[in-house]
Design a protein around this motif. Structure first.
Motif, PDB file in Angstrom:
ATOM      1  N   GLU A  96      40.367  32.199  44.738  1.00  0.00           N
ATOM      2  CA  GLU A  96      39.032  32.052  44.142  1.00  0.00           C
ATOM      3  C   GLU A  96      37.969  31.950  45.237  1.00  0.00           C
ATOM      4  O   GLU A  96      36.911  32.569  45.143  1.00  0.00           O
ATOM      5  CB  GLU A  96      38.983  30.810  43.237  1.00  0.00           C
ATOM      6  CG  GLU A  96      39.845  30.891  41.994  1.00  0.00           C
ATOM      7  CD  GLU A  96      39.196  31.649  40.854  1.00  0.00           C
ATOM      8  OE1 GLU A  96      37.996  31.976  40.910  1.00  0.00           O
ATOM      9  OE2 GLU A  96      39.916  31.924  39.862  1.00  0.00           O
ATOM     10  N   VAL A 130      37.481  35.456  46.892  1.00  0.00           N
ATOM     11  CA  VAL A 130      36.707  36.386  46.054  1.00  0.00           C
ATOM     12  C   VAL A 130      35.225  36.015  46.105  1.00  0.00           C
ATOM     13  O   VAL A 130      34.366  36.877  46.316  1.00  0.00           O
ATOM     14  CB  VAL A 130      37.236  36.403  44.609  1.00  0.00           C
ATOM     15  CG1 VAL A 130      36.336  37.253  43.712  1.00  0.00           C
ATOM     16  CG2 VAL A 130      38.669  36.928  44.551  1.00  0.00           C
ATOM     17  N   SER A 131      34.908  34.742  45.923  1.00  0.00           N
ATOM     18  CA  SER A 131      33.508  34.312  46.001  1.00  0.00           C
ATOM     19  C   SER A 131      32.922  34.604  47.372  1.00  0.00           C
ATOM     20  O   SER A 131      31.784  35.068  47.493  1.00  0.00           O
ATOM     21  CB  SER A 131      33.391  32.807  45.712  1.00  0.00           C
ATOM     22  OG  SER A 131      33.732  32.537  44.382  1.00  0.00           O
ATOM     23  N   TRP A 168      31.760  38.340  47.873  1.00  0.00           N
ATOM     24  CA  TRP A 168      30.457  38.714  47.308  1.00  0.00           C
ATOM     25  C   TRP A 168      29.311  38.033  48.059  1.00  0.00           C
ATOM     26  O   TRP A 168      28.266  38.633  48.290  1.00  0.00           O
ATOM     27  CB  TRP A 168      30.407  38.389  45.818  1.00  0.00           C
ATOM     28  CG  TRP A 168      31.495  39.088  45.055  1.00  0.00           C
ATOM     29  CD1 TRP A 168      32.449  38.510  44.271  1.00  0.00           C
ATOM     30  CD2 TRP A 168      31.766  40.495  45.031  1.00  0.00           C
ATOM     31  NE1 TRP A 168      33.291  39.471  43.772  1.00  0.00           N
ATOM     32  CE2 TRP A 168      32.892  40.700  44.220  1.00  0.00           C
ATOM     33  CE3 TRP A 168      31.181  41.613  45.620  1.00  0.00           C
ATOM     34  CZ2 TRP A 168      33.431  41.967  43.973  1.00  0.00           C
ATOM     35  CZ3 TRP A 168      31.715  42.874  45.378  1.00  0.00           C
ATOM     36  CH2 TRP A 168      32.827  43.032  44.564  1.00  0.00           C
ATOM     37  N   GLU A 216      28.240  37.775  41.037  1.00  0.00           N
ATOM     38  CA  GLU A 216      29.417  37.968  40.191  1.00  0.00           C
ATOM     39  C   GLU A 216      29.204  37.227  38.876  1.00  0.00           C
ATOM     40  O   GLU A 216      28.986  36.017  38.866  1.00  0.00           O
ATOM     41  CB  GLU A 216      30.662  37.451  40.907  1.00  0.00           C
ATOM     42  CG  GLU A 216      31.930  37.755  40.161  1.00  0.00           C
ATOM     43  CD  GLU A 216      33.155  37.188  40.845  1.00  0.00           C
ATOM     44  OE1 GLU A 216      34.230  37.745  40.624  1.00  0.00           O
ATOM     45  OE2 GLU A 216      33.038  36.181  41.582  1.00  0.00           O
ATOM     46  N   ARG A 224      34.918  37.204  36.055  1.00  0.00           N
ATOM     47  CA  ARG A 224      36.102  37.293  36.900  1.00  0.00           C
ATOM     48  C   ARG A 224      37.353  37.024  36.082  1.00  0.00           C
ATOM     49  O   ARG A 224      37.476  36.001  35.428  1.00  0.00           O
ATOM     50  CB  ARG A 224      36.034  36.288  38.043  1.00  0.00           C
ATOM     51  CG  ARG A 224      37.234  36.388  38.983  1.00  0.00           C
ATOM     52  CD  ARG A 224      37.239  35.309  40.033  1.00  0.00           C
ATOM     53  NE  ARG A 224      36.017  35.345  40.845  1.00  0.00           N
ATOM     54  CZ  ARG A 224      35.681  34.370  41.678  1.00  0.00           C
ATOM     55  NH1 ARG A 224      36.435  33.298  41.811  1.00  0.00           N
ATOM     56  NH2 ARG A 224      34.564  34.458  42.375  1.00  0.00           N
ATOM     57  N   VAL A 273      42.238  41.149  40.763  1.00  0.00           N
ATOM     58  CA  VAL A 273      41.043  40.505  40.230  1.00  0.00           C
ATOM     59  C   VAL A 273      40.127  41.588  39.673  1.00  0.00           C
ATOM     60  O   VAL A 273      39.844  42.571  40.349  1.00  0.00           O
ATOM     61  CB  VAL A 273      40.296  39.715  41.331  1.00  0.00           C
ATOM     62  CG1 VAL A 273      39.003  39.106  40.791  1.00  0.00           C
ATOM     63  CG2 VAL A 273      41.189  38.640  41.931  1.00  0.00           C
ATOM     64  N   SER A 323      36.365  42.027  38.587  1.00  0.00           N
ATOM     65  CA  SER A 323      35.140  41.300  38.872  1.00  0.00           C
ATOM     66  C   SER A 323      33.937  42.112  38.411  1.00  0.00           C
ATOM     67  O   SER A 323      33.784  43.266  38.796  1.00  0.00           O
ATOM     68  CB  SER A 323      35.086  41.066  40.390  1.00  0.00           C
ATOM     69  OG  SER A 323      33.980  40.312  40.751  1.00  0.00           O
ATOM     70  N   VAL A 380      30.026  42.531  38.688  1.00  0.00           N
ATOM     71  CA  VAL A 380      29.044  42.134  39.695  1.00  0.00           C
ATOM     72  C   VAL A 380      27.717  42.845  39.459  1.00  0.00           C
ATOM     73  O   VAL A 380      27.678  44.060  39.278  1.00  0.00           O
ATOM     74  CB  VAL A 380      29.555  42.452  41.117  1.00  0.00           C
ATOM     75  CG1 VAL A 380      28.520  42.103  42.163  1.00  0.00           C
ATOM     76  CG2 VAL A 380      30.846  41.694  41.392  1.00  0.00           C
ATOM     77  N   ARG A 423      33.154  33.705  32.991  1.00  0.00           N
ATOM     78  CA  ARG A 423      32.005  34.560  32.742  1.00  0.00           C
ATOM     79  C   ARG A 423      30.742  33.734  32.822  1.00  0.00           C
ATOM     80  O   ARG A 423      30.691  32.611  32.363  1.00  0.00           O
ATOM     81  CB  ARG A 423      32.107  35.230  31.372  1.00  0.00           C
ATOM     82  CG  ARG A 423      31.018  36.283  31.154  1.00  0.00           C
ATOM     83  CD  ARG A 423      31.115  36.931  29.788  1.00  0.00           C
ATOM     84  NE  ARG A 423      32.177  37.899  29.650  1.00  0.00           N
ATOM     85  CZ  ARG A 423      32.061  39.192  29.953  1.00  0.00           C
ATOM     86  NH1 ARG A 423      30.961  39.658  30.457  1.00  0.00           N
ATOM     87  NH2 ARG A 423      33.069  40.003  29.748  1.00  0.00           N
TER      88      ARG A 423
END
Length: 175
Positions: A29, A32-33, A36, A95, A98, A109, A111, A113, A168
């Motif tokens: 997590e 992924v964050s 972005w 984002e 996810r 994942v 995603s 965006v 979301r």
């Protein structure tokens, strides 16, 4: 007594495995964050390549297309090189959805965006759906592939059905 010891050892092993899986999920997590956030940048500044490089596996591939357009594909290294160029315009990734599927050292994942020229801009310039495949090398998650596809009709992806348990956020409210 012997059965009690075996039971306690089995319980401890289960708890250790559960903690390791939770830790890997949290690491994913965060990765992924971080992806972005590091791609986003103010006008006159490049993306944060120092933060992005460790997230990309040396053999990573980035591919994508716009509706009706040809598929483009490049190595992760070439993609990072393109992001290292200073841009006169700002670029902010937000984002808004996810969905994570994790199995051992493999994760995928989905995603959603939104991309904007300014973080305070009300409407996104475009929205895309991204499929990211990750590999855990024993220490950290690394991106193996990123495939993006831009929205065909404005607002359409905000309604994309993510799986149960997916996260979301509303438009402009980044996860």
């Amino acid at each position: 007594m012997k059965n009690s010891c075996i039971f306690l050892l089995a319980l401890m092993a289960l708890m250790t495995n559960a903690h390791a899986a939770e830790s890997q999920t949290q690491q994913l997590e965060t990765a992924v964050s971080g992806l972005w956030q590091a791609m986003s940048h103010a006008p006159g500044v490049a993306a944060d390549i120092a933060a992005l490089q460790p997230l990309f596996h040396p053999d990573a591939v980035v591919a994508g297309a716009r509706p009706g357009g040809a598929l483009s594909q490049q190595s992760g290294a070439a993609f990072l090189q393109s992001l290292s160029q200073v841009s006169a315009k700002g670029f902010y990734e937000c984002e808004i959805g996810r969905e994570v599927r994790l199995y051992g050292q493999f994760a995928t994942v989905l995603s959603l965006v939104e991309s904007r020229g300014a973080p305070t801009q009300k409407d996104a310039d475009f929205t895309g759906i991204n499929s990211l495949q990750w590999y855990h090398n024993g220490e950290k998650w690394q991106l193996l592939s990123l495939y993006y596809y831009l929205e065909q009709k404005p607002g359409e992806l905000k309604l994309w059905p993510l799986a149960a348990g997916a996260r979301r956020a509303s438009a402009g409210a980044c996860l």
